[in-house]
Design an enzyme around this catalytic site. Structure first.
Site, PDB file in Angstrom:
ATOM      1  N   ALA A 168      -9.626 -11.306 -13.747  1.00  0.00           N
ATOM      2  CA  ALA A 168      -8.487 -12.198 -13.938  1.00  0.00           C
ATOM      3  C   ALA A 168      -8.510 -12.685 -15.382  1.00  0.00           C
ATOM      4  O   ALA A 168      -9.428 -13.400 -15.787  1.00  0.00           O
ATOM      5  CB  ALA A 168      -8.565 -13.369 -12.971  1.00  0.00           C
ATOM      6  N   CYS A 196      -5.118 -24.361  -6.971  1.00  0.00           N
ATOM      7  CA  CYS A 196      -4.901 -23.053  -7.587  1.00  0.00           C
ATOM      8  C   CYS A 196      -6.090 -22.135  -7.320  1.00  0.00           C
ATOM      9  O   CYS A 196      -5.921 -20.963  -6.982  1.00  0.00           O
ATOM     10  CB  CYS A 196      -4.662 -23.204  -9.085  1.00  0.00           C
ATOM     11  SG  CYS A 196      -4.234 -21.656  -9.913  1.00  0.00           S
ATOM     12  N   CYS A 222      -1.040 -27.246 -15.963  1.00  0.00           N
ATOM     13  CA  CYS A 222      -0.427 -26.076 -16.601  1.00  0.00           C
ATOM     14  C   CYS A 222       1.083 -25.998 -16.392  1.00  0.00           C
ATOM     15  O   CYS A 222       1.793 -25.502 -17.262  1.00  0.00           O
ATOM     16  CB  CYS A 222      -1.101 -24.796 -16.108  1.00  0.00           C
ATOM     17  SG  CYS A 222      -0.785 -24.379 -14.372  1.00  0.00           S
TER      18      CYS A 222
END
Length: 365
Positions: free
Chosen positions: A6, A101, A198
């Site tokens: 990732a 998340c 974010c």
């Protein structure tokens, strides 16, 4: 191993992917597109998952010579992280979107797809250690205490830990990671770390919530229920807040007052003295274990209630599906919705979402 790296576009995930390649693994890079706003841009250290981040991730993958893809997870991110964030604030709680998340996107949705495609593990740039113990894989604190991210990974389950790879866990400092990135020719070597939430890149959480939740005026009351001020939206207040209260009635002792509680049903904010923020007990129903569960329903542990807070010795017990934790020294300003992560030394035991708190200082009768 076949590893799906990732790649956020930052230096940590780029070096993690590089180390996976160097270790001889078959590595494929992937960047998660979490926003439907195609023109989203990065502002200094604010925001992540932007156009610039996707391009930085692609350049890093090209430098490493690995395949690279961008996967659209924006709908799942909206449903599981953003909508949850708004719902928690509507309920008067203070959520941690980074925990959600990790729980719902990076180590659930992403890992599920990785396993379906035949990958053995997902690699990230988190600072944490994985140890294969006698009863399965364990999650431990990173070598660099200043960068340790085991708190935000406390939501991972035994099954998820079995398919996770953290190459940076033993690195003594972030400075060494940046130096390594520079040596490898990665353009993100000096890229600033991301801060704040974010999906609110301008940092104006209060304004963003006002738009999503709506602002309704209400009362600010003291612990006895007496009205001492007014607010224009309870969502803008968090437990422990001192500034911006605009109280019309001073405290009898003249000392500052702090937010002690947010009550969404009555749209009131409760304030009181600093000492009333001391929390003697926390409890919650939503808990998970990071590997093996505790051997007993009552056990000693250390508890951390914020990403960079000091762990506190505590006693925990599970009864009727509720975990209750009593710290040896009262916590300071805990809000429902926060995550409590339980440790045994450096090992993460598990975590729970705090539903209720009990002040160490009883309210006046």
């Amino acid at each position: 191993m076949r590893i799906l790296a990732a790649m956020s576009g930052g230096v940590d995930s780029a070096v993690a992917a590089a180390r996976a390649v160097e270790a001889g693994h078959d590595v494929v890079g992937v960047h998660l597109a979490l926003s439907r706003a195609g023109g989203t841009l990065r502002t200094g250290s604010r925001g992540c998952c932007t156009i610039e981040d996707a391009m930085d991730a692609r350049r890093a993958a090209d430098r490493l010579g690995i395949p690279f893809y961008v996967w659209d997870f924006s709908e799942r991110f909206r449903d599981d992280v953003i909508d949850d964030f708004v719902a928690e604030y509507r309920a008067g709680r203070t959520p941690n979107p980074c925990m959600r998340c990790n729980e719902k996107i990076k180590f659930a949705a992403l890992l599920e797809r990785a396993l379906e495609l035949g990958f053995d593990a997902v690699c990230t740039g988190h600072y944490a250690l994985l140890v294969d113990g006698p009863e399965g894989r364990e999650l431990h604190r990173a070598s660099d205490a200043a960068k340790d991210q085991s708190y935000v990974l406390g939501v991972l389950t035994a099954e998820q830990l079995a398919h996770t790879y953290f190459p940076l866990g033993t690195t003594p400092s972030k400075a060494l990671v940046r130096a390594e990135a520079a040596e490898r020719g990665l353009s993100v070597a000096q890229k600033p770390d991301s801060h704040d939430i974010c999906f609110i890149p301008d940092g104006d959480t209060r304004g963003w919530l006002a738009d999503k939740v709506g602002a309704a005026a209400g009362d600010i009351v003291d612990r006895s229920g007496a009205v001492v001020g007014a607010h224009e939206g309870a969502h803008a207040y968090t437990v422990g807040q001192r500034r911006g209260l605009s109280l019309g009635v001073p405290a009898p002792d003249g000392k500052p007052r702090f937010v002690l509680e947010v009550r969404p049903v009555s749209n009131t904010v409760v304030v009181g003295p600093r000492e009333a923020l001391a929390t003697a007990r926390i409890a919650g129903e939503r808990f998970t274990w990071a590997g093996r569960a505790p051997a007993s329903e009552s056990f000693a542990c250390q508890v951390q209630i914020r990403a960079h807070a000091e762990p506190v010795d505590a006693d925990a017990r599970i009864e009727d599906g509720v975990i209750t934790v009593e710290p040896a020294v009262p916590f300071d300003g805990v809000a429902p919705g926060q995550t409590a992560v339980l440790y045994e030394g450096t090992r993460v035991i598990g975590q729970f979402t705090i539903d209720t708190t009990t002040s160490a200082v009883p309210a006046p009768v």
